[in-house]
Each structure stands twice: as C-alpha cells, then as structure tokens.
Design a protein around this motif. Sequence first.
Motif, PDB file in Angstrom:
ATOM      1  N   GLN A  33      13.201  -6.289   0.018  1.00 12.44           N
ATOM      2  CA  GLN A  33      13.368  -5.913  -1.384  1.00 12.44           C
ATOM      3  C   GLN A  33      12.009  -5.771  -2.066  1.00 12.44           C
ATOM      4  N   VAL A  34      11.988  -4.951  -3.093  1.00  8.31           N
ATOM      5  CA  VAL A  34      10.805  -4.812  -3.951  1.00  8.31           C
ATOM      6  C   VAL A  34      11.294  -4.907  -5.386  1.00  8.31           C
TER       7      VAL A  34
ATOM      8  N   ASP B 287      16.811   1.478  -0.707  1.00  8.61           N
ATOM      9  CA  ASP B 287      17.215   2.273  -1.870  1.00  8.61           C
ATOM     10  C   ASP B 287      16.016   2.805  -2.639  1.00  8.61           C
ATOM     11  N   TRP B 288      14.810   2.508  -2.145  1.00  5.19           N
ATOM     12  CA  TRP B 288      13.598   2.931  -2.855  1.00  5.19           C
ATOM     13  C   TRP B 288      13.421   4.443  -2.709  1.00  5.19           C
ATOM     14  N   PRO B 289      13.123   5.136  -3.805  1.00  8.03           N
ATOM     15  CA  PRO B 289      12.972   6.603  -3.732  1.00  8.03           C
ATOM     16  C   PRO B 289      11.959   7.028  -2.676  1.00  8.03           C
ATOM     17  N   GLY B 290      12.388   7.907  -1.788  1.00  7.39           N
ATOM     18  CA  GLY B 290      11.498   8.446  -0.769  1.00  7.39           C
ATOM     19  C   GLY B 290      11.360   7.615   0.483  1.00  7.39           C
TER      20      GLY B 290
ATOM     21  N   GLU C 252       0.831  -1.204   0.000  1.00  7.88           N
ATOM     22  CA  GLU C 252       0.000   0.000   0.000  1.00  7.88           C
ATOM     23  C   GLU C 252       0.864   1.253   0.000  1.00  7.88           C
ATOM     24  N   ARG C 253       1.916   1.233   0.797  1.00  4.40           N
ATOM     25  CA  ARG C 253       2.793   2.406   0.891  1.00  4.40           C
ATOM     26  C   ARG C 253       3.506   2.681  -0.427  1.00  4.40           C
ATOM     27  N   LEU C 254       3.898   1.635  -1.168  1.00  2.00           N
ATOM     28  CA  LEU C 254       4.691   1.792  -2.380  1.00  2.00           C
ATOM     29  C   LEU C 254       3.868   1.692  -3.658  1.00  2.00           C
TER      30      LEU C 254
END
Length: 303
Positions: free
Chosen positions: A182-183, A190-193, A153-155
């Motif tokens: 990981q995603v 390392d995910w933006p934001g 939901e967040r991403l």
Amino acid sequence: MKVGIIGVGYVGASVAVSLLHGGVTRELLLHDRDAARAEGEAMDLAQGAPYYPRATVRAVDLDEVSRCDVVVFAAGRNGRPGESRLQLLADNFRVASEVGRVVGQHAGIIVAISNPVDVLTRVLQQSSGLPPERVFGTGTMLDTARLRQALAERLAVDSRSVHAQVLGEHGDSEIVQWSGAQVGGRPLRDWPGWTREDEQRLGHEVKRAAYEIIQRKGVTNHAIGLVTADLVRAIVRDEHRVLTVTRCHTGEGLDGVALSLPAIVGRNGATTVIPPSLDDDEAQALAHSAQVLRDAWSQLAPA
C-alpha cells in the motif's frame, strides 16, 4: 540494556556506528577473534564520543560479550562477487555453532546478521538452546527497506509512506507480498499506471541489490548497520514493532525452518508471529522458499 557485537569487520563496525549515533545503548561491547582489531575499533569509536549520545565502548573477550542483554552475531566471512548467500553456509556454520554454545549460557537475546542469515539463525538457536523468540535475525528487513526505497523512487513519494514487505529467505527465493502493498492507504495495484511488469522488474532489482553492491565495493555494510540498529532499538525500548525478522517457526508447514515473517519485536524478543495474508501465487512462493532453506539445512550436520 547492554549490547554486544561479535565480529567487527566492515558489517560489525557499521552496526556499532549506527547504534552509537542512534543512542540505542549506553554500553557497547565489541569482540572479534582478532583482538587487536576489536581494540582498535573500540578506541576509534570511543574518540568520537562528543558527537553521539553518551555511551562507553570497550573491546572484551567472548565470555564478557556473551553476558550482554542483546548480542549481535556479525562474525564469519562476507559474500564474494557472484556468490549466493547460501554458498557462505559451510564457512560460517562452524563459527555460528561455536558462538551459540558460549553465548547461549548467558545472553538474553541473540540477533543474527551474518549470511546466510536464515540458516545461521537456526544454527544459533539450536546450538544456544535458547527459545526461538530469543534468537532471530534481520532477515528480510534490509530487503524490505530496499523495496520501499525502490517503490518510493518509482512513485515519487517518501519511502516512509510506502507499506510493503519482503518475506521468506533473505536470498534468491525471497518473495514480495505485492498483494498487500500500500501507499498512503491505497493498494499499490490500484495506483494509476502501476503494472505487473513493474512488480517483476522491481522485485528483480531488490533481489539483485546486494550482488550489485558487492560487485562494486566488495561488501554491503552501511544499510545493514542501520537496519540492525533499528532492530536492536525495538528490543531495548520494548517498542512492540512489527518487523520482518527471521526466526524458527512451528506449524503452517514451517516446522523448524527459520525464515522471515512479520513478528512483534520487543524486550522479550520476536514473540508473536503474524501470518500474512497471501494470494495463491505468494503462498506457493513462500512454500518454495521454505523448501530451499530446508534443503540447505539438510546439507549440514547440526551441532
């Protein structure tokens, strides 16, 4: 393989529905200390046979259900609003001890889902006399599912694309392995934001999830039903899946403690435990979680 459920209250009934809809077993046996309840659930489920893969459902006595290839332990009472899982221990310890002594004479594998699932897994393993790989619980599988759903939901991605896990106690001392999350193959950190504040907030939400549901409806049952059916499917189909189940461990400072770590699950049980790569903070938190469970065990007089 024949699957049995001991305890068909809200949770046990949800497990039964999920098993049948998933086509996990051709023969499902139900047992409850309230025999009429077990019979009623078996009748109700059997009448829905046109809408799930072919299977029979019967209510049986404890001796017959204990002879199943996989026995799901769902007996005991549920948590009350504001009550921690470990506060359930005194009430559910006796039930687990009695069931373990009977089921251990015949069962192939025991799967624990009643809370506190970590300590009750240890009770069932010791009272049954079965090896640790054949007595294990859902552990943090449900917490891991909650984490993946919250991250999705967040991403704004599908939860099946999120690879993250919760370890340790299925309870207040559980830990999220943020360092390994990981995603789509990209480290979450390392995910933006993405921020450490996100980790603290979502970790708290996951830990509080059951309490929030219990305050509103009195019990958590549907998600754990799906989780348990998924775990039993991995056993029955010998899938060799890596799942965060709780079982008794040896070595690594965890001798005798039952808590959740990744393990390979198949027809022979939760066999190979895979020690996760943790950062220093996570390793310290896992050691704390183990100590919480060790302290809870020390309050008991094991059978």
